[in-house]
Design a protein around this motif. Sequence first.
Motif, PDB file in Angstrom:
ATOM      1  N   VAL A  59      -2.020  -7.937   3.272  1.00  0.00           N
ATOM      2  CA  VAL A  59      -1.949  -8.300   4.693  1.00  0.00           C
ATOM      3  C   VAL A  59      -0.703  -9.136   4.976  1.00  0.00           C
ATOM      4  O   VAL A  59      -0.005  -8.901   5.975  1.00  0.00           O
ATOM      5  N   GLU A  60      -0.406 -10.092   4.125  1.00  0.00           N
ATOM      6  CA  GLU A  60       0.805 -10.903   4.311  1.00  0.00           C
ATOM      7  C   GLU A  60       2.056 -10.032   4.256  1.00  0.00           C
ATOM      8  O   GLU A  60       2.986 -10.209   5.048  1.00  0.00           O
ATOM      9  N   ALA A  61       2.081  -9.082   3.334  1.00  0.00           N
ATOM     10  CA  ALA A  61       3.230  -8.178   3.219  1.00  0.00           C
ATOM     11  C   ALA A  61       3.332  -7.263   4.447  1.00  0.00           C
ATOM     12  O   ALA A  61       4.436  -7.006   4.942  1.00  0.00           O
ATOM     13  N   LEU A  62       2.198  -6.796   4.951  1.00  0.00           N
ATOM     14  CA  LEU A  62       2.216  -5.961   6.158  1.00  0.00           C
ATOM     15  C   LEU A  62       2.728  -6.759   7.348  1.00  0.00           C
ATOM     16  O   LEU A  62       3.461  -6.221   8.186  1.00  0.00           O
ATOM     17  N   ASN A  63       2.368  -8.020   7.423  1.00  0.00           N
ATOM     18  CA  ASN A  63       2.883  -8.866   8.504  1.00  0.00           C
ATOM     19  C   ASN A  63       4.398  -8.996   8.431  1.00  0.00           C
ATOM     20  O   ASN A  63       5.058  -9.098   9.465  1.00  0.00           O
TER      21      ASN A  63
END
Length: 139
Positions: A59-63
């Motif tokens: 999720v952090e990487a997608l953000n």
Amino acid sequence: MQKRRSFLKKAIAGVTLSALLPITKSATAGEVKLKDALIHHVFFWLKEPANEQHKKQLVEALNQLTKVKTIKLSHIGFPASTEDRDVVDHSYSVSYMAMFDNQADQDSYQVDPIHLKFVEENQHLWSKVVVYDSMDQAL
């Protein structure tokens, strides 16, 4: 209320997708049309679906992907607790939707260093990825 809807219809006629955002709750789906937009929807199945740290990392990487300049709208989601029907697939871990003004912008995203870094640094997390790209078509 009718004057506001009439104003909104006129205001958004011929406007690019980026100028529409954020879309107000007063506009109906029939009033807001996305012309030539490309929707890029990606579904990820984590190798370890119960590993909350892996989910958080993804999720952090997608953000971070939202920093790609050609992305006009994005959404990170998880399986909804909707009715269990044959046509609903709740088996994925995380979904990512990105909207682009056109095909060229999506093509640019595919080779953007931010996107390439995302894949390189996170592909070890997932066992499967499915992508659905769609655009409107004149019939």
